[in-house]
Design an enzyme around this catalytic site. Sequence first.
Site, mmCIF file in Angstrom:
data_model
loop_
_atom_site.group_PDB
_atom_site.id
_atom_site.type_symbol
_atom_site.label_atom_id
_atom_site.label_comp_id
_atom_site.label_asym_id
_atom_site.label_seq_id
_atom_site.Cartn_x
_atom_site.Cartn_y
_atom_site.Cartn_z
ATOM 1 N N HIS A 82 -4.547 33.575 -16.932
ATOM 2 C CA HIS A 82 -3.890 33.945 -17.662
ATOM 3 C C HIS A 82 -3.078 32.922 -17.166
ATOM 4 O O HIS A 82 -2.341 32.910 -18.574
ATOM 5 C CB HIS A 82 -3.226 35.281 -16.783
ATOM 6 C CG HIS A 82 -2.490 35.594 -17.285
ATOM 7 N ND1 HIS A 82 -1.687 36.505 -18.672
ATOM 8 C CD2 HIS A 82 -1.118 36.099 -16.935
ATOM 9 C CE1 HIS A 82 -0.886 37.023 -18.541
ATOM 10 N NE2 HIS A 82 -0.633 36.554 -17.704
ATOM 11 N N ASP A 111 5.937 14.374 -45.663
ATOM 12 C CA ASP A 111 4.812 14.383 -44.921
ATOM 13 C C ASP A 111 4.942 13.586 -42.761
ATOM 14 O O ASP A 111 6.670 14.057 -43.021
ATOM 15 C CB ASP A 111 3.860 13.347 -45.113
ATOM 16 C CG ASP A 111 2.305 13.274 -44.719
ATOM 17 O OD1 ASP A 111 1.548 14.618 -43.735
ATOM 18 O OD2 ASP A 111 1.002 13.188 -44.977
ATOM 19 N N TRP A 146 -2.723 28.577 -11.350
ATOM 20 C CA TRP A 146 -1.833 28.135 -12.469
ATOM 21 C C TRP A 146 -1.299 27.011 -12.238
ATOM 22 O O TRP A 146 -1.527 25.616 -12.724
ATOM 23 C CB TRP A 146 -1.493 28.825 -13.681
ATOM 24 C CG TRP A 146 -0.078 28.833 -13.254
ATOM 25 C CD1 TRP A 146 1.198 29.717 -12.905
ATOM 26 C CD2 TRP A 146 1.427 27.713 -14.020
ATOM 27 N NE1 TRP A 146 2.447 29.302 -12.634
ATOM 28 C CE2 TRP A 146 2.649 27.771 -13.590
ATOM 29 C CE3 TRP A 146 0.920 27.007 -15.124
ATOM 30 C CZ2 TRP A 146 3.799 27.181 -14.246
ATOM 31 C CZ3 TRP A 146 2.122 26.111 -15.262
ATOM 32 C CH2 TRP A 146 3.625 26.501 -14.865
ATOM 33 N N SER A 176 -2.985 15.906 -26.445
ATOM 34 C CA SER A 176 -2.520 16.086 -27.869
ATOM 35 C C SER A 176 -1.354 16.838 -27.757
ATOM 36 O O SER A 176 -1.191 16.287 -28.153
ATOM 37 C CB SER A 176 -3.399 17.620 -27.651
ATOM 38 O OG SER A 176 -3.063 18.755 -27.938
ATOM 39 N N SER A 177 -0.806 17.089 -26.937
ATOM 40 C CA SER A 177 0.741 17.214 -26.758
ATOM 41 C C SER A 177 1.380 15.675 -26.996
ATOM 42 O O SER A 177 2.542 15.517 -27.978
ATOM 43 C CB SER A 177 1.399 18.005 -25.349
ATOM 44 O OG SER A 177 0.455 19.252 -25.109
ATOM 45 N N HIS A 260 9.067 22.162 -14.426
ATOM 46 C CA HIS A 260 10.272 22.308 -14.784
ATOM 47 C C HIS A 260 11.348 22.108 -16.687
ATOM 48 O O HIS A 260 11.031 23.285 -16.817
ATOM 49 C CB HIS A 260 11.677 22.078 -14.032
ATOM 50 C CG HIS A 260 12.820 23.501 -14.237
ATOM 51 N ND1 HIS A 260 12.614 24.904 -14.108
ATOM 52 C CD2 HIS A 260 13.398 23.493 -15.082
ATOM 53 C CE1 HIS A 260 13.216 25.333 -14.191
ATOM 54 N NE2 HIS A 260 14.009 25.162 -14.866
ATOM 55 N N GLU A 262 8.642 21.542 -18.605
ATOM 56 C CA GLU A 262 7.932 22.897 -19.513
ATOM 57 C C GLU A 262 8.747 23.679 -20.224
ATOM 58 O O GLU A 262 8.597 24.404 -20.967
ATOM 59 C CB GLU A 262 7.038 22.411 -18.484
ATOM 60 C CG GLU A 262 5.347 23.609 -19.465
ATOM 61 C CD GLU A 262 4.952 23.093 -20.598
ATOM 62 O OE1 GLU A 262 5.287 22.378 -20.573
ATOM 63 O OE2 GLU A 262 4.344 24.160 -21.240
ATOM 64 N N TYR A 264 11.576 24.647 -20.508
ATOM 65 C CA TYR A 264 12.337 23.731 -21.579
ATOM 66 C C TYR A 264 11.399 23.778 -23.125
ATOM 67 O O TYR A 264 12.233 24.064 -23.764
ATOM 68 C CB TYR A 264 13.824 23.147 -21.494
ATOM 69 C CG TYR A 264 14.435 23.938 -20.679
ATOM 70 C CD1 TYR A 264 15.193 24.397 -20.127
ATOM 71 C CD2 TYR A 264 14.332 23.356 -18.578
ATOM 72 C CE1 TYR A 264 15.613 25.515 -19.258
ATOM 73 C CE2 TYR A 264 14.575 24.151 -17.502
ATOM 74 C CZ TYR A 264 16.013 24.828 -18.366
ATOM 75 O OH TYR A 264 16.274 25.810 -17.418
ATOM 76 N N SER A 275 18.363 30.619 -33.838
ATOM 77 C CA SER A 275 19.723 30.100 -34.645
ATOM 78 C C SER A 275 19.276 30.460 -35.485
ATOM 79 O O SER A 275 19.987 30.770 -36.279
ATOM 80 C CB SER A 275 19.972 28.774 -34.347
ATOM 81 O OG SER A 275 20.073 28.546 -32.668
ATOM 82 N N HIS A 309 14.003 23.582 -7.497
ATOM 83 C CA HIS A 309 13.907 24.580 -6.667
ATOM 84 C C HIS A 309 12.733 25.909 -7.029
ATOM 85 O O HIS A 309 13.098 26.615 -6.858
ATOM 86 C CB HIS A 309 15.018 25.458 -8.066
ATOM 87 C CG HIS A 309 14.506 25.698 -9.307
ATOM 88 N ND1 HIS A 309 15.747 25.081 -10.557
ATOM 89 C CD2 HIS A 309 13.645 25.500 -9.832
ATOM 90 C CE1 HIS A 309 15.644 25.961 -11.508
ATOM 91 N NE2 HIS A 309 13.766 25.917 -11.718
ATOM 92 N N HIS A 310 11.920 24.949 -7.089
ATOM 93 C CA HIS A 310 10.551 25.152 -6.987
ATOM 94 C C HIS A 310 10.139 25.366 -5.990
ATOM 95 O O HIS A 310 9.039 25.927 -5.595
ATOM 96 C CB HIS A 310 9.423 25.257 -8.289
ATOM 97 C CG HIS A 310 9.709 25.504 -9.936
ATOM 98 N ND1 HIS A 310 9.614 26.434 -10.788
ATOM 99 C CD2 HIS A 310 10.894 24.834 -10.072
ATOM 100 C CE1 HIS A 310 9.456 26.550 -11.761
ATOM 101 N NE2 HIS A 310 10.319 25.381 -11.705
ATOM 102 N N THR A 335 23.994 27.107 -21.596
ATOM 103 C CA THR A 335 22.928 28.302 -22.048
ATOM 104 C C THR A 335 23.845 29.176 -22.814
ATOM 105 O O THR A 335 23.496 30.060 -23.474
ATOM 106 C CB THR A 335 21.855 29.171 -21.054
ATOM 107 O OG1 THR A 335 21.242 28.283 -20.710
ATOM 108 C CG2 THR A 335 21.176 29.928 -21.605
ATOM 109 N N LYS A 338 25.445 28.801 -26.065
ATOM 110 C CA LYS A 338 24.401 29.280 -26.966
ATOM 111 C C LYS A 338 23.862 30.417 -26.733
ATOM 112 O O LYS A 338 24.401 31.122 -28.234
ATOM 113 C CB LYS A 338 22.622 28.268 -26.542
ATOM 114 C CG LYS A 338 22.773 27.464 -26.290
ATOM 115 C CD LYS A 338 21.435 27.210 -26.820
ATOM 116 C CE LYS A 338 20.484 26.418 -27.954
ATOM 117 N NZ LYS A 338 21.372 25.956 -28.939
ATOM 118 N N ARG A 457 3.494 38.157 -4.808
ATOM 119 C CA ARG A 457 1.943 38.201 -6.217
ATOM 120 C C ARG A 457 1.265 37.254 -5.411
ATOM 121 O O ARG A 457 0.685 36.655 -4.505
ATOM 122 C CB ARG A 457 3.388 36.540 -7.208
ATOM 123 C CG ARG A 457 3.459 35.902 -6.392
ATOM 124 C CD ARG A 457 4.352 34.679 -6.968
ATOM 125 N NE ARG A 457 3.607 33.647 -8.380
ATOM 126 C CZ ARG A 457 4.484 32.568 -8.552
ATOM 127 N NH1 ARG A 457 5.431 32.241 -7.954
ATOM 128 N NH2 ARG A 457 3.910 32.039 -9.302
#
Lengths: 627, 207
Positions: A82, A111, A146, A176-177, A260, A262, A264, A275, A309-310, A335, A338, A457
């Site tokens: 998941h 293009d 994950w 690919s990314s 992390h 990721e 963002y 926006s 922080h993880h 943030t 924004k 969890r």
Amino acid sequence: MFIVAIFTGGYNDRFLERVRNHWLWDWLTTVDHKKIGIMYFLSGFFFLLVGGIEALLIRMQLIVPNNDFMVGDTFNQLLTMHGTTMIFLAAMPMIFGLMNVVVPLQIGARDVAFPFMNALGFWLFLAGGLLLNFSWLFGGAPDAGWTGYPLLALNQFSPGPGVDYYVLGLQIAGLSSMMGAINFLVTIVNMRAPGMTFLRMPLFTWGAFITSALLVFALPPLTVGLFELMFDRLFGSHFYDVAGGGDPVIWQHLFWIFGHPEVYILVLPAFGVMSEVIATFSKKRLFGYSSMVFAMVLIGFLGFMVWVHHMFTVGLGPMSNAVFAIATMTIAVPTGIKIFNWLFTMWGGRIRFTTPMLFAVGFIPTFVIGGVTGVMLAVPPADFQYHDTYFVVAHFHYVIIGGTIFGLFAGMYYWWPKMFGKKLNETLGRWHFWLFLIGFHLTFLVQHWLGLWGMPRRVFTYQPGYGLEWGNQLSTAGALLMGVSMIFLLVNIAVTARRGEKAGADPWDGRTLEWAIPSPAPEYNFAQLPLVRDVDALWYAKMNGKKGIEPAEPIGSIHMPSPSYLPILMAIGFFIAGFGFVMRAIPAAVLGLIMVFLTMFMRSFDHDPGYHIEPEEIEATEKGARA
Amino acid sequence: MSDHNQLSMAPEMPHHTETSTLEGKNKILGFWFFLGAETVLFACLFGTYLALRHSTMGGPTSEELFSLPMVAAATVILLTSSLTSVLGILGMHRENVKTMLFWFGVTVLLGLAFLGLEIYEFIEYVHEGHTFTRSAFGSSFYTLVGTHGSHVLFGVIWITTLIYQGWKKGITKETAPKFYVASLYWHFIDVVWVFIFTVVYLLGMIS
């Protein structure tokens, strides 16, 4: 095709001709960024449904205490797949889909910089995604979470090919990314229309730009981590194996130095969508344009400073925890900028609550809640309490669904006309939005309390009598509601495809360049490159009483790259190689790699002159589209 | 699209074939971004190595293994090959195919010599009990140095195919960016080796 040729006894010209003129061949070999974008988006959407079904199964297991619907290994596999599916195979490709369709149009480019590599990127993502999901059929899905933490992910605790699928599937998808990101960066830097300075770029393009930059620097740590894990599992190295002198904390660092940013990577394009959508449907220029850009850059930069922080509970010491806690809290500042700018944009605007706008407005409080719990988690002593509970689960779903998925849905409804020439049905869209919003908060709001009450969890059940029952039942009910809302979306897509109205070039009274050309966009995008004079170029032109954007060049013949079947061939090679490694069939793996290199050589020696679209043809297309 | 470049007429800049088309410019810029990613990749491998280099688990340590003469020879060879690739690019800028191909050919030979030395070195180490699976030190050493080595190998194959293309087609708007990008790659490999020389070998010999 080669196989068919073998069976029919050599190449049959007429057969070849029919294959070449088939629409499927057209899509398989396309290098058109809009088609690639649509394929990215739709396959991402498919994986979103797969991941959603996995989530529903998880929630069904947790609906009552001591349930035995999906326990043990099966539950671990569901949980792992998941998370992995949603992040890597749903959210990222759907973002890439929107970016592929929209970014070149917004900057007035004909293009992308690397059409071939773009196509290759899509097919690699699909190959990686399919390889990961092959695990359900052959040998069992990955089951180490994950985050794939060793030692759990090493052979002795995760025997069987599950984690190998994870390692190799993600490796291929990561490639690919990287290609996609470099493509967007170069496209945006080198191919903006005349007058489109960086500070006139639409914010979605800015989001795509910063996200791509983050990807370029965040993916390699994951690549290294995955390679080391692969070496540990396949070739007996000792990176993470303590008995051989390794250190599992290295994985945690590498994973979160990627992981992390990721977050963002996922949310900055969503910020961009917000926006665009909020400005368009408030009929106002975005409040504080340059501060919005600055905030995005700052968020992107700070995203790399906070990975620890993880890992507060790993035991790196109070000094390191304090530094990373402060850096994490700092992100709340840009943030906040924004969020307030979006509110100020709406303030006094003529707001139209269309479906994209509903998703954008629903996003604001949802994401704020996610941000607030983020600050709570950034306090190390508090984090020791929240760690590994449902509080964390609630937090990141508020951020990732509340940010990325709301953004993706807003963007999908907003740009659907540009992709397919038809507007999605508004009534069904509203149903989708309200059911999704209510279902979402029902599912995850209550999980904050479940976490605070001690529900861990990643555990497949809980005991009765601790007050966790009703919370879990509400949560499952909410998840089902979200599932129902997705049916409305699917029906909407089907209804629109069958009898949706033609949308026209500018169905929303838009502000940016993509609305200046016909829907769906012709393959060359702009008949004449536009001359940009302001932020919101189209709006500027409309306000000055012009019919369209001033062109920067006369109509002339346009050079386009030719389609190619090499990308899909190369992706098949990677797939075979990956599958070979998973199955420990090294000859098959080597064969796959040889195929990859062969196609690389073919590409290298392949001289592609492309083709030209002549002015008469362009004029005919434009006339047909306007009529 | 290339039209608006002509608007910004810089007065008689030196003519560089590799950036004369938008495709060429895109290729070079894209490659710089790719090198950015590769930098992070190697940084992570260095990080892993630095964290694990003392975890020899009773096997030979870096002080016992490394010997300066061979590493110095490898370094000199690789640094020289960077120089020859520059000479190749200078040849390209003078539109001289023969010079260009000659110097790139020399670059390939030097790359092969470097690889030969590295393979010899690895075989020596394996004889002394320093293997990939012996300890975390071995795993991280061979992964870091081996990743660099496989980059060299890839570069050698790549430049060889380019030489073939250059020989067939000459210096064109299509081949020039390819050579330029390959030389960037080769310099990058060289820079990484300088770091390996310092962090792995020099540091390994003194500690």
